[in-house]
Design a protein around this motif. Structure first.
Motif, PDB file in Angstrom:
ATOM      1  N   CYS A  91      76.034  36.091  66.556  1.00 57.98           N
ATOM      2  CA  CYS A  91      76.673  36.814  67.665  1.00 57.98           C
ATOM      3  C   CYS A  91      77.965  37.493  67.218  1.00 57.98           C
ATOM      4  N   PRO A  92      78.267  38.662  67.752  1.00 67.71           N
ATOM      5  CA  PRO A  92      79.536  39.327  67.443  1.00 67.71           C
ATOM      6  C   PRO A  92      80.690  38.597  68.105  1.00 67.71           C
ATOM      7  N   PRO A  93      81.922  38.893  67.713  1.00 68.15           N
ATOM      8  CA  PRO A  93      83.088  38.228  68.318  1.00 68.15           C
ATOM      9  C   PRO A  93      83.091  38.415  69.837  1.00 68.15           C
ATOM     10  N   PRO A  94      83.297  37.361  70.586  1.00 66.01           N
ATOM     11  CA  PRO A  94      83.180  37.453  72.039  1.00 66.01           C
ATOM     12  C   PRO A  94      84.225  38.322  72.714  1.00 66.01           C
ATOM     13  N   HIS A  95      85.384  38.497  72.088  1.00 67.73           N
ATOM     14  CA  HIS A  95      86.433  39.276  72.740  1.00 67.73           C
ATOM     15  C   HIS A  95      86.463  40.738  72.286  1.00 67.73           C
ATOM     16  N   ASP A  96      85.393  41.174  71.661  1.00 70.72           N
ATOM     17  CA  ASP A  96      85.200  42.596  71.378  1.00 70.72           C
ATOM     18  C   ASP A  96      84.479  43.194  72.578  1.00 70.72           C
ATOM     19  N   ASN A  97      85.208  43.946  73.402  1.00 69.27           N
ATOM     20  CA  ASN A  97      84.653  44.428  74.668  1.00 69.27           C
ATOM     21  C   ASN A  97      83.387  45.249  74.485  1.00 69.27           C
ATOM     22  N   SER A  98      83.257  45.908  73.345  1.00 72.03           N
ATOM     23  CA  SER A  98      82.086  46.752  73.121  1.00 72.03           C
ATOM     24  C   SER A  98      80.808  45.938  72.971  1.00 72.03           C
ATOM     25  N   THR A  99      80.936  44.635  72.752  1.00 68.73           N
ATOM     26  CA  THR A  99      79.754  43.787  72.577  1.00 68.73           C
ATOM     27  C   THR A  99      79.499  42.881  73.790  1.00 68.73           C
ATOM     28  N   ASN A 100      80.320  43.031  74.818  1.00 70.81           N
ATOM     29  CA  ASN A 100      80.200  42.157  75.981  1.00 70.81           C
ATOM     30  C   ASN A 100      79.149  42.649  76.965  1.00 70.81           C
ATOM     31  N   VAL A 101      78.545  41.708  77.673  1.00 66.99           N
ATOM     32  CA  VAL A 101      77.635  41.992  78.774  1.00 66.99           C
ATOM     33  C   VAL A 101      78.384  41.699  80.065  1.00 66.99           C
ATOM     34  N   HIS A 102      78.466  42.690  80.943  1.00 67.37           N
ATOM     35  CA  HIS A 102      79.221  42.544  82.187  1.00 67.37           C
ATOM     36  C   HIS A 102      78.264  42.398  83.363  1.00 67.37           C
ATOM     37  N   ILE A 103      78.466  41.324  84.126  1.00 67.30           N
ATOM     38  CA  ILE A 103      77.600  41.022  85.268  1.00 67.30           C
ATOM     39  C   ILE A 103      78.448  40.893  86.522  1.00 67.30           C
ATOM     40  N   ALA A 104      78.030  41.546  87.595  1.00 67.40           N
ATOM     41  CA  ALA A 104      78.726  41.469  88.879  1.00 67.40           C
ATOM     42  C   ALA A 104      77.875  40.703  89.876  1.00 67.40           C
ATOM     43  N   MET A 105      78.548  39.842  90.643  1.00 68.63           N
ATOM     44  CA  MET A 105      77.901  39.091  91.713  1.00 68.63           C
ATOM     45  C   MET A 105      78.899  38.913  92.852  1.00 68.63           C
ATOM     46  N   THR A 106      78.387  38.640  94.031  1.00 70.87           N
ATOM     47  CA  THR A 106      79.253  38.258  95.145  1.00 70.87           C
ATOM     48  C   THR A 106      79.241  36.743  95.290  1.00 70.87           C
ATOM     49  N   LEU A 107      80.343  36.194  95.785  1.00 73.39           N
ATOM     50  CA  LEU A 107      80.443  34.758  96.038  1.00 73.39           C
ATOM     51  C   LEU A 107      80.916  34.555  97.475  1.00 73.39           C
ATOM     52  N   ASP A 108      80.219  33.686  98.195  1.00 73.83           N
ATOM     53  CA  ASP A 108      80.594  33.387  99.574  1.00 73.83           C
ATOM     54  C   ASP A 108      80.781  31.884  99.714  1.00 73.83           C
ATOM     55  N   TYR A 109      82.043  31.453  99.758  1.00 78.29           N
ATOM     56  CA  TYR A 109      82.333  30.022  99.819  1.00 78.29           C
ATOM     57  C   TYR A 109      81.905  29.400 101.144  1.00 78.29           C
ATOM     58  N   SER A 110      81.755  30.229 102.169  1.00 77.81           N
ATOM     59  CA  SER A 110      81.471  29.706 103.505  1.00 77.81           C
ATOM     60  C   SER A 110      79.987  29.586 103.810  1.00 77.81           C
ATOM     61  N   SER A 111      79.128  29.906 102.869  1.00 79.36           N
ATOM     62  CA  SER A 111      77.689  29.866 103.147  1.00 79.36           C
ATOM     63  C   SER A 111      76.931  29.177 102.026  1.00 79.36           C
ATOM     64  N   PRO A 112      75.689  28.752 102.287  1.00 73.95           N
ATOM     65  CA  PRO A 112      74.870  28.122 101.249  1.00 73.95           C
ATOM     66  C   PRO A 112      74.523  29.054 100.086  1.00 73.95           C
ATOM     67  N   TYR A 113      74.776  30.355 100.241  1.00 70.87           N
ATOM     68  CA  TYR A 113      74.483  31.277  99.144  1.00 70.87           C
ATOM     69  C   TYR A 113      75.300  30.963  97.893  1.00 70.87           C
ATOM     70  N   LEU A 114      76.444  30.291  98.063  1.00 72.99           N
ATOM     71  CA  LEU A 114      77.224  29.909  96.886  1.00 72.99           C
ATOM     72  C   LEU A 114      76.395  29.024  95.960  1.00 72.99           C
TER      73      LEU A 114
END
Length: 388
Positions: A91-114
């Motif tokens: 694996c390449p160095p983890p703090h090289d932004n060009s090699t990172n995979v970016h994932i977006a999600m929502t989090l809802d603390y008030s519901s079972p979806y968490l």
């Protein structure tokens, strides 16, 4: 479950509860969409003297305010700590932004979806060749940030993540009621604002829903070529596209003309690869909001946040292998019946629809495929009753 009642009210609580009327609990779908609370209503005016009626009304109001807060504080959602996942030697160095995979999600603390979100994160890490190169971008209501940050750190001590504020007021005025209440929650629309909320240094993102698990290396999805497109997702051109909009939409030539010179296909917005640079430069947030404003006036669809994406992107999507969204495992939006996998290989299982695996497993009514989700469930079950 225990409830700490202020001492000044304790002597009056039992008489109040014994005299109060009950309210029916929320439906299964409402319970999925929001935290439950018991509403206490004082007796009618004919059952007690005015002074006592005024006192019990005041107590009922205080209890109504205290119950949800006590429940959230004393009974938070608690998860087991996940194991640490480390990069392999290749694996390449983890703090090289060009090699990172970016994932977006929502989090809802008030519901079972968490609970679903936590399982999804674990599945991504467990199947990644280079898990330390994965960066999560979580969108949440600002009031939930302290609880969420504590939950994430205690569950995933080594996770690289950022927590962003999504203010429900951003979209509340644009939301129209849909066929299922869970689809009307503001966080369901947060994906529209990813390009505005994430820093401009993040130029590409994978958006994932909370009701899925990944069973393959997410880097494979990250590396797909979007070519000239802004958005990539599995397309399903055999689906009856006309069902996603009302007759009022199709009978109005101004509305239906939006698909002219396009061959629109259905795609599920729970798994998307997005070029945020192109999104920002071409103003796609405003284009989606435009159709939401039309919906508020003319009622041209019934399915929450999905139709605006179809109106803007359908026919201009970079097709992704179907293996990356085996969706519909939660059944339809009304009954949530069990379903089988689509034919072909599987890299991601998605319980879109009404039926969620954590609800069906807890109810001892699991579908066969729900058992594939269960190993990723880190939720810590506790006794229903407290000794305190």
């Amino acid at each position: 479950m225990s409830l700490n009642v202020p001492s000044c009210l304790s002597s009056l609580t039992l008489p109040l509860l014994s005299l109060s009327h009950s309210i029916s609990l929320p439906s299964h779908d409402e319970a999925e969409a929001q935290p439950q609370a018991i509403l206490i209503i004082p007796p009618t005016t004919t059952t007690m003297p005015p002074n006592l009626r005024l006192l019990t009304t005041a107590i009922a109001t205080v209890l109504f305010l205290l119950l949800p807060l006590q429940s959230a504080a004393n009974h938070p959602q608690i998860f087991h700590e996940a194991p640490a996942f480390r990069n392999g030697n290749s694996c390449p160095p983890p703090h090289d932004n060009s090699t990172n995979v970016h994932i977006a999600m929502t989090l809802d603390y008030s519901s079972p979806y968490l609970r679903g979100s936590i399982a999804a994160v674990l599945s991504v890490l467990q199947h990644s060749t280079c898990p330390e190169n994965t960066v999560f971008h979580f969108l949440a209501d600002p009031h939930h940030h302290p609880h969420l940050r504590k939950t994430i750190i205690s569950t995933f001590p080594y996770l690289r993540f950022h927590l962003y504020t999504f203010n429900p007021a951003t979209v509340n005025h644009l939301i129209s009621s849909s066929i299922r209440r869970a689809l009307d929650q503001p966080l369901n629309y947060a994906r529209i604002y990813l390009a505005d909320l994430l820093p401009t240094t993040v130029t590409r993102i994978i958006y994932l829903d909370s009701d899925l698990i990944v069973v393959d290396d997410i880097a494979k999805l990250w590396k797909i070529n979007l070519n000239s497109h802004v958005l990539g997702a599995p397309e399903y051109c055999h689906a009856n596209f006309s069902h996603y909009f009302t007759s009022k939409f199709w009978s109005n030539p101004f509305f239906s003309a939006t698909f002219r010179n396009r061959k629109p296909c259905y795609f599920n917005t729970g798994v998307m690869v997005i070029d945020l640079t192109k999104w920002r430069s071409q103003g796609f947030t405003q284009k989606l909001e435009h159709w939401m404003k039309i919906q508020k006036r003319y009622r041209i669809y019934e399915l929450g946040s999905l139709p605006p994406f179809l109106l803007v992107f359908a026919g201009n999507v970079e097709g992704v292998e179907h293996r990356w969204n085996q969706h519909g495992l939660g059944g339809d939006n009304l009954e949530g019946l069990c379903r089988d996998l689509h034919p072909g290989p599987v890299s991601l299982l998605h319980w879109s629809g009404k039926g969620k695996p954590w609800l069906r497993l807890d109810a001892k009514k699991a579908c066969t495929l729900d058992n594939l989700w269960a190993p990723y469930d880190l939720f810590r079950h506790e006794s229903l009753f407290s000794d305190s």
